[in-house]
Structures are given as C-alpha cells and as structure tokens.
Design an enzyme around this catalytic site. Structure first.
Site, PDB file in Angstrom:
ATOM      1  N   GLY A   1      14.412  47.971   5.512  1.00  0.00           N
ATOM      2  CA  GLY A   1      15.150  49.008   4.793  1.00  0.00           C
ATOM      3  C   GLY A   1      16.589  49.194   5.220  1.00  0.00           C
ATOM      4  O   GLY A   1      17.153  50.268   5.040  1.00  0.00           O
ATOM      5  N   ASN A  51      19.459  44.198  -7.730  1.00  0.00           N
ATOM      6  CA  ASN A  51      18.922  43.549  -6.530  1.00  0.00           C
ATOM      7  C   ASN A  51      20.065  43.011  -5.695  1.00  0.00           C
ATOM      8  O   ASN A  51      21.164  42.792  -6.207  1.00  0.00           O
ATOM      9  CB  ASN A  51      17.982  42.394  -6.916  1.00  0.00           C
ATOM     10  CG  ASN A  51      17.316  41.749  -5.703  1.00  0.00           C
ATOM     11  OD1 ASN A  51      16.960  42.441  -4.741  1.00  0.00           O
ATOM     12  ND2 ASN A  51      17.160  40.439  -5.736  1.00  0.00           N
ATOM     13  N   HIS A  89      20.814  39.791  -2.942  1.00  0.00           N
ATOM     14  CA  HIS A  89      20.253  38.533  -2.445  1.00  0.00           C
ATOM     15  C   HIS A  89      21.214  37.944  -1.406  1.00  0.00           C
ATOM     16  O   HIS A  89      22.421  37.899  -1.646  1.00  0.00           O
ATOM     17  CB  HIS A  89      20.063  37.550  -3.609  1.00  0.00           C
ATOM     18  CG  HIS A  89      19.437  36.259  -3.193  1.00  0.00           C
ATOM     19  ND1 HIS A  89      18.096  36.129  -2.937  1.00  0.00           N
ATOM     20  CD2 HIS A  89      19.978  35.046  -2.948  1.00  0.00           C
ATOM     21  CE1 HIS A  89      17.822  34.897  -2.561  1.00  0.00           C
ATOM     22  NE2 HIS A  89      18.956  34.213  -2.566  1.00  0.00           N
ATOM     23  N   ASP A 141      15.781  35.903  -8.855  1.00  0.00           N
ATOM     24  CA  ASP A 141      17.191  35.967  -8.462  1.00  0.00           C
ATOM     25  C   ASP A 141      18.102  35.349  -9.521  1.00  0.00           C
ATOM     26  O   ASP A 141      19.103  34.703  -9.196  1.00  0.00           O
ATOM     27  CB  ASP A 141      17.406  35.271  -7.104  1.00  0.00           C
ATOM     28  CG  ASP A 141      16.536  35.891  -6.011  1.00  0.00           C
ATOM     29  OD1 ASP A 141      16.405  37.120  -5.995  1.00  0.00           O
ATOM     30  OD2 ASP A 141      15.982  35.138  -5.198  1.00  0.00           O
TER      31      ASP A 141
END
Lengths: 201, 201
Positions: B14, B108, B110, B146
């Site tokens: 996290g 997201n 990556h 992704d």
C-alpha cells in the site's frame, strides 16, 4: 589514441551519418568513417558522404538475393578495413551470417525506447499508442529486428499537440546526440555483456 | 472545488495508497479516499488505511469465482459512493464487466514504461532486458493487462550496478510522485481520448 575504422550503412537521408562524421571530426569520437554503403543508389546520404570526402559504395539490394547482397556489402567493408559497422537508417535486416562476421561490432539506432515500438515507423507507433515519453535507443545488432543489447537510451516528452512528424523531429535531435555518445562509450571504455545487459566498467 | 470520492484497490503493502492519501490530505489532489479494498485479508496496505481512518473492506478473492468476487468489490465501492477507482498494487485482472461499470474512471500505476514490460515483475523484466531507462506509467484501465490509455509516465535511469531491487526502489520513488500528479490531472483538467491518446486541454 588510435582511431577505429568505421563503416556506415544507410538507405536514406543520412542525418545520423552527418552527426557521427561531425563528432569524429571534432575529436569527440576516436573513429574515422572510412566507407558509407547504401543499398539504395539514390539515397541522399551518399551525397552527405561525398561532400565530406568519405568513400562510398552503392550496392543495390533490389532484385538481388539477400545472401549475395550481404556478401558484396561485407566485402566492401573488409576492403575498407573497417572494424565497426554503424547502421544509420539502413532498411534491411541483417542475416545471422553477416552479424557473426562482425561480432558485437555492429551498432544501430532506433527512434523509440526499445523494446517498445520496434520495426518500421516507430515514432508513429509511439504517437498512436499514446505514450507520454519516447526517445531513441542505440543497441548492438543481432539478427532480430531491433532486438539486440541496449547501449544507450535518451528520452523525449510526447506532447499533447504532437503529430507523428513533430515527435519524430524531437527524437531525431536526441539521436544525433545519442549515436556519437554511444559509439564513444563503446570505443573508449571497457564493457562486457552480462546476459543481454551492456555493462561499462 | 468538490472532492471526488475515490476507492483504492490493493493487494500488498500500500505504498501508493499512502502517497495518494497524503497528497489528498495536503490538498494537492481534490479527492477523498473513502474506501480501501483488498483481495488479501492480510495485506499490510489495510493497516495503512486503518492508521488513516479510511474504511476498509477485505474481500478475499481466493477460491471465489471471479464474477462473484468482482460483484462484491463493486458493491462495496458503490456503497461507499466512490466514483473513481485507483488500483495500487492490485494483483487481479478486472473483467470487462467490472471495467464497464466505471467507464474511464479506473486508474492503475505500473512500474515500467508501458508498453514495455507489462505484467508481473516489471522491474526485473526491465533489468534483465538491459534497458538504460525505465520508469512508471499511470494509465486508464481496460480489461487487458496493463494495456489501457496512458495518462502520465515518469522515467528513471537504469544504472550498470543496479539490481532488480535497487531499480525497483528508484522507480517506486517516481510512482509516489506520478500517481497523485496523474490523478490530479484527471480530476482537475478537461481531457478526452483521441484513439487511445489521452489529450488534456
């Protein structure tokens, strides 16, 4: 420091040839371009070579078996006693035989951050994908397409109002810095391959 | 400016949750993290949420049909009245159904310069390939791995003496800058998709 003898292979305008030749002339790269080979007799890059007094060989690839064409190119390089080969917009894949002839001494520049966007029209591929960062990659050549070990990469931002053309122009500026810098590193520093990583001491 | 309600989905430590929460607390991102969901009940990221008084939902994914698990996650997000979903180390692919539920509002991060090195262990992939530049990518999520449109990318150098771990640490620093910056851009600026390019006005 001895100057390494380098052959440049091209198919087009030869802007990276000019960048390399100027860096050699300024003494930034301890090399001499002793031959420029084009597979296209009309490539403007041949004119850039002539202007600088660099010997040229136009060896047409069209309609000639690949093996035969590569034999002629390799012979020209050997006659010129070049030890290194720099691809500068050379639009043909090299066979494993040719690559093995100059082990780890063939270098290429590609207008993207490999392994993203190998192959043709890399700048347009990157633009269409929508990356926010692109750049160029100098790499050792193997017999794959833009797949060899990476020597140097330089980045550029991709701007929201870019076209493939404005992006290509921004990348080209970095190519002209990256290619001489990478060749200088390869010629002046001790390096080795670890797996496919190019490690400089 | 109204604060958008955001849910964070995670599976691990996290650290990107903490970066987002702190940027929200400092007022840099006009958002409030109203829920943290983990598919792993033991994820340390849930402790980071508790410490900050953020409601949590541990919804185990193991042994549960994907459809059922995603339905529970979507219900939790809707009960929390979150409009945006930020993946922060969430180790499950989302189905087209889930993605369609939050159109262009799932984000997201990556740890590579996509489209290079998608999937697991991106930093080690980049290290082993031998790139000289890597970084991180914030992107809108589609149902691929992704593969969604890129919002922001930040770069880091890869050093000759890097290990996958030192490279990952350098990239993580940039993730903690990139994720809040990208979320701020999405929430405060007008933007649109042209093809798969994210264009900000």
């Amino acid at each position: 420091m001895t100057r390494e003898r380098v052959a440049v292979l091209l198919s087009g305008r030869g802007s990276n040839l000019v960048a390399l030749a100027e860096a050699c002339a300024r003494g930034e790269v301890p090399a001499e371009i002793v031959l420029v080979v084009s597979n296209r007799p009309g490539a403007p890059g041949l004119d850039r070579a002539r202007e600088r007094g660099i010997p040229i060989a136009a060896i047409p690839g069209k309609g000639v078996p690949k093996e035969e064409h590569e034999r002629l190119v390799a012979e020209a390089i050997e006659e010129a006693q070049a030890r290194w080969v720099c691809l500068a917009g050379y639009m043909r894949l090299l066979s494993p035989t040719f690559v093995a002839h100059f082990p780890q001494r063939i270098v290429n520049i590609h207008p993207a951050l490999l392994p993203s966007f190998p192959g043709l029209d890399a700048q347009r591929q990157a633009w269409a994908y929508g990356v926010k960062v692109s750049g160029c990659t100098v790499h050792l050549v193997d017999s794959g397409c833009d797949s060899g070990p990476v020597v140097l990469q330089r980045t550029v931002p991709v701007l929201d109002d870019d076209t493939p053309e404005t992006l290509a122009a921004r990348i080209l500026e970095q190519e002209h810095i990256a290619y001489p810098a990478a060749l200088r590193m390869l010629l002046t520093r001790t390096w080795r391959l670890e797996g496919r990583r190019v490690i400089f001491d």
